[in-house]
Scaffold this motif. Structure first.
Motif, mmCIF file in Angstrom:
data_model
loop_
_atom_site.group_PDB
_atom_site.id
_atom_site.type_symbol
_atom_site.label_atom_id
_atom_site.label_comp_id
_atom_site.label_asym_id
_atom_site.label_seq_id
_atom_site.Cartn_x
_atom_site.Cartn_y
_atom_site.Cartn_z
ATOM 1 N N GLU A 17 40.337 -13.072 7.936
ATOM 2 C CA GLU A 17 39.316 -12.438 7.091
ATOM 3 C C GLU A 17 39.919 -11.276 6.307
ATOM 4 O OE1 GLU A 17 35.362 -12.029 8.729
ATOM 5 O OE2 GLU A 17 35.283 -9.964 7.995
ATOM 6 N N TYR A 49 31.779 -9.415 1.678
ATOM 7 C CA TYR A 49 30.927 -9.126 0.524
ATOM 8 C C TYR A 49 30.280 -7.775 0.755
ATOM 9 C CZ TYR A 49 27.543 -10.452 -3.127
ATOM 10 O OH TYR A 49 26.800 -10.544 -4.268
ATOM 11 N N ALA A 51 27.780 -5.102 1.048
ATOM 12 C CA ALA A 51 26.314 -5.116 1.047
ATOM 13 C C ALA A 51 25.768 -4.155 -0.005
ATOM 14 C CB ALA A 51 25.788 -4.756 2.434
ATOM 15 N N LEU A 104 29.596 -18.013 4.072
ATOM 16 C CA LEU A 104 29.100 -17.376 5.292
ATOM 17 C C LEU A 104 27.830 -16.620 4.910
ATOM 18 C CD1 LEU A 104 29.981 -17.055 8.319
ATOM 19 C CD2 LEU A 104 30.849 -14.815 7.680
ATOM 20 N N LEU A 106 24.864 -14.178 5.461
ATOM 21 C CA LEU A 106 24.725 -12.980 6.306
ATOM 22 C C LEU A 106 23.508 -12.146 5.940
ATOM 23 C CD1 LEU A 106 28.408 -12.096 5.709
ATOM 24 C CD2 LEU A 106 27.505 -12.418 8.025
ATOM 25 N N GLY A 108 23.549 -8.846 6.261
ATOM 26 C CA GLY A 108 24.041 -7.607 5.639
ATOM 27 C C GLY A 108 23.334 -6.405 6.256
ATOM 28 N N HIS A 149 22.900 -8.123 18.462
ATOM 29 C CA HIS A 149 22.846 -7.368 17.219
ATOM 30 C C HIS A 149 22.113 -6.036 17.441
ATOM 31 C CE1 HIS A 149 21.694 -6.182 13.158
ATOM 32 N NE2 HIS A 149 22.780 -6.845 12.807
ATOM 33 N N ILE A 173 30.594 -17.462 13.329
ATOM 34 C CA ILE A 173 31.763 -16.619 13.627
ATOM 35 C C ILE A 173 31.214 -15.350 14.272
ATOM 36 C CG2 ILE A 173 33.729 -15.349 12.700
ATOM 37 C CD1 ILE A 173 33.841 -17.276 10.378
ATOM 38 N N GLN A 175 31.032 -11.399 15.771
ATOM 39 C CA GLN A 175 31.489 -10.027 15.649
ATOM 40 C C GLN A 175 32.619 -9.848 16.666
ATOM 41 O OE1 GLN A 175 32.352 -7.384 14.120
ATOM 42 N NE2 GLN A 175 30.267 -7.244 13.306
HETATM 43 P P1 FAD Z 1 20.493 -11.890 10.477
HETATM 44 O O1 FAD Z 1 20.798 -13.215 11.054
HETATM 45 O O2 FAD Z 1 19.590 -11.834 9.304
HETATM 46 O O3 FAD Z 1 19.893 -10.990 11.674
HETATM 47 C C1 FAD Z 1 19.749 -9.574 11.536
HETATM 48 C C2 FAD Z 1 18.767 -9.085 12.602
HETATM 49 O O4 FAD Z 1 17.464 -9.617 12.306
HETATM 50 C C3 FAD Z 1 19.080 -9.551 14.037
HETATM 51 O O5 FAD Z 1 18.672 -8.538 14.911
HETATM 52 C C4 FAD Z 1 18.220 -10.785 14.190
HETATM 53 O O6 FAD Z 1 17.905 -11.061 15.556
HETATM 54 C C5 FAD Z 1 16.984 -10.383 13.405
HETATM 55 N N1 FAD Z 1 16.254 -11.522 12.830
HETATM 56 C C6 FAD Z 1 16.771 -12.644 12.274
HETATM 57 N N2 FAD Z 1 15.792 -13.440 11.821
HETATM 58 C C7 FAD Z 1 14.622 -12.812 12.087
HETATM 59 C C8 FAD Z 1 13.246 -13.109 11.856
HETATM 60 N N3 FAD Z 1 12.873 -14.237 11.245
HETATM 61 N N4 FAD Z 1 12.303 -12.215 12.263
HETATM 62 C C9 FAD Z 1 12.666 -11.053 12.885
HETATM 63 N N5 FAD Z 1 13.960 -10.715 13.133
HETATM 64 C C10 FAD Z 1 14.917 -11.585 12.740
HETATM 65 N N6 FAD Z 1 28.303 -7.496 6.440
HETATM 66 C C11 FAD Z 1 28.477 -7.331 5.107
HETATM 67 O O7 FAD Z 1 27.818 -6.501 4.501
HETATM 68 N N7 FAD Z 1 29.396 -8.090 4.414
HETATM 69 C C12 FAD Z 1 30.155 -9.029 5.020
HETATM 70 O O8 FAD Z 1 30.941 -9.700 4.364
HETATM 71 C C13 FAD Z 1 29.998 -9.226 6.434
HETATM 72 N N8 FAD Z 1 30.714 -10.166 7.085
HETATM 73 C C14 FAD Z 1 30.491 -10.390 8.420
HETATM 74 C C15 FAD Z 1 31.194 -11.401 9.060
HETATM 75 C C16 FAD Z 1 30.985 -11.659 10.410
HETATM 76 C C17 FAD Z 1 31.746 -12.770 11.075
HETATM 77 C C18 FAD Z 1 30.044 -10.877 11.147
HETATM 78 C C19 FAD Z 1 29.815 -11.141 12.610
HETATM 79 C C20 FAD Z 1 29.335 -9.862 10.515
HETATM 80 C C21 FAD Z 1 29.546 -9.602 9.146
HETATM 81 N N9 FAD Z 1 28.839 -8.614 8.460
HETATM 82 C C22 FAD Z 1 29.029 -8.430 7.114
HETATM 83 C C23 FAD Z 1 27.885 -7.753 9.165
HETATM 84 C C24 FAD Z 1 26.463 -8.342 9.141
HETATM 85 O O9 FAD Z 1 25.995 -8.461 7.826
HETATM 86 C C25 FAD Z 1 25.583 -7.382 9.929
HETATM 87 O O10 FAD Z 1 25.895 -7.437 11.306
HETATM 88 C C26 FAD Z 1 24.097 -7.546 9.703
HETATM 89 O O11 FAD Z 1 23.443 -6.405 10.257
HETATM 90 C C27 FAD Z 1 23.505 -8.763 10.390
HETATM 91 O O12 FAD Z 1 23.901 -9.895 9.824
HETATM 92 P P2 FAD Z 1 23.359 -11.308 10.359
HETATM 93 O O13 FAD Z 1 23.863 -12.302 9.430
HETATM 94 O O14 FAD Z 1 23.600 -11.473 11.809
HETATM 95 O O15 FAD Z 1 21.765 -11.083 10.098
#
Ligand code: FAD
Length: 288
Positions: A17, A49, A51, A104, A106, A108, A149, A173, A175
């Motif tokens: 990455e 990317y 945020a 991917l 996310l 964010g 999370h 993938i 954290q």
């Molecule tokens: P989501 O899947 O949307 O979940 C976020 C939170 O909301 C979780 O607590 C989940 O349980 C909850 N949730 C999900 N769906 C619902 C629903 N329907 N109702 C209520 N709650 C819900 N960040 C960046 O800014 N740029 C990047 O490029 C980036 N790359 C990453 C790559 C990897 C491999 C990882 C693990 C993280 C990365 N992140 C990145 C960080 C990530 O964006 C943050 O951790 C973000 O806070 C959560 O992303 P997520 O995709 O898990 O979110």
């Protein structure tokens, strides 16, 4: 080029990455890092990317450059923050036209100061999956958080949302984490929810303790005492610290491979040395 879903179905993947560079100098340095890592034959590489928005165009530029100028399969990260549907549609059209096949999706993180938040048509990663699904040509990955999370109210809710998201994606993938048990428990919990898609562990070689402690606080990962002790014992010399971090990461990777992890995804922080050393320590095949 390849869809990551197909790569995972065929063999274990090894991936790296990168973050989009903020300056021309950083861009040159990233170019060197990619050139140093390409001979390892990664299954794919991914580009984060921003945020907040500052480096978003650069993500697209770097992913497209990798697609055109190297033999490596790239994946673009995409987040929900401050995006309208038309904007995402344009970006996905551009990726498709450039031959990018992997995204991917996310959530964010919202900006630290809520006053900086801009309206968005997307809230959760699954909202992006809606758009990606309707196109059908992307292989879609999602994020998983082994230690839960930070915004999840509890473990069961976190796993329920993750399971729902992963059912609609090709792979996850994680954290970064430092103890294999976190990964194994996550995979078991998903299996209990009847989700068996590949979950690729994210590996962070700790080469700078302070930096990783700050990142861990943001991501909900714990830096265990044995990691702190090993890095502290290495003293102030950056080279000795890096060697200690590489040793810890090598041990974790060996455990994950022995447990049957479907791949390893290295958080490179845009540097090649630690990843190359871990590769060598593990005796991974050079050239893929
Ligand atoms: P989501 O899947 O949307 O979940 C976020 C939170 O909301 C979780 O607590 C989940 O349980 C909850 N949730 C999900 N769906 C619902 C629903 N329907 N109702 C209520 N709650 C819900 N960040 C960046 O800014 N740029 C990047 O490029 C980036 N790359 C990453 C790559 C990897 C491999 C990882 C693990 C993280 C990365 N992140 C990145 C960080 C990530 O964006 C943050 O951790 C973000 O806070 C959560 O992303 P997520 O995709 O898990 O979110």
């Amino acid at each position: 080029m390849a869809r990551i879903a197909d790569l995972l179905a065929a063999a274990r993947t090894f991936s790296f990455e990168f973050s989009p560079p903020r300056t021309d100098e950083a861009q040159l340095s990233l170019g060197r890092t990619i050139a140093e890592l390409e001979p390892l034959g990664p299954s794919f590489v991914s580009v984060t990317y921003g945020a907040g928005g500052s480096t978003r165009t650069r993500t697209q530029q770097v992913v497209t450059w990798i697609r055109k100028e190297t033999a490596i399969t790239p994946m673009a990260h995409l987040t929900c923050q401050s995006h309208g549907r038309a904007e995402i549609a344009d970006l996905l059209d551009a990726y498709h036209a450039a031959g990018i096949e992997n995204i991917l999706a996310l959530g964010g993180d919202p900006p630290r100061d809520p006053a900086d938040a801009k309206p968005s048509d997307y809230t959760y990663a699954t909202d992006l999956i809606d758009d990606l699904d309707s196109r059908g040509h992307f292989s879609v990955g999602v994020a998983a958080h082994p230690e839960v999370h930070p915004r999840s109210p509890d473990r069961a809710t976190d796993r329920a949302h993750l399971a729902g998201k992963l059912r609609r994606a090709d792979f996850a993938i994680t954290q970064f984490f430092f103890e294999v048990e976190h990964y194994l428990r996550l995979v078991d919990e998903l299996a209990a929810l009847d989700v068996h898609k590949p979950v690729i562990p994210g590996i962070m070689p700790v080469t700078n303790l302070g930096q990783v402690q700050r990142m861990a606080t943001l991501s909900g990962a714990a830096v265990p005492q044995f990691v702190v002790d090993a890095l502290t014992a290495a003293g102030d010399d950056p080279e000795t610290q890096r060697r200690a971090g590489v040793e810890l990461a090598t041990e974790l990777c060996a455990q994950l491979l022995a447990e049957g992890a479907p791949g390893l995804h290295f958080y490179t922080l845009n540097k090649s040395t630690a990843t190359r050393e871990i590769y060598a320590n593990l005796g991974l095949p050079i050239g893929g």
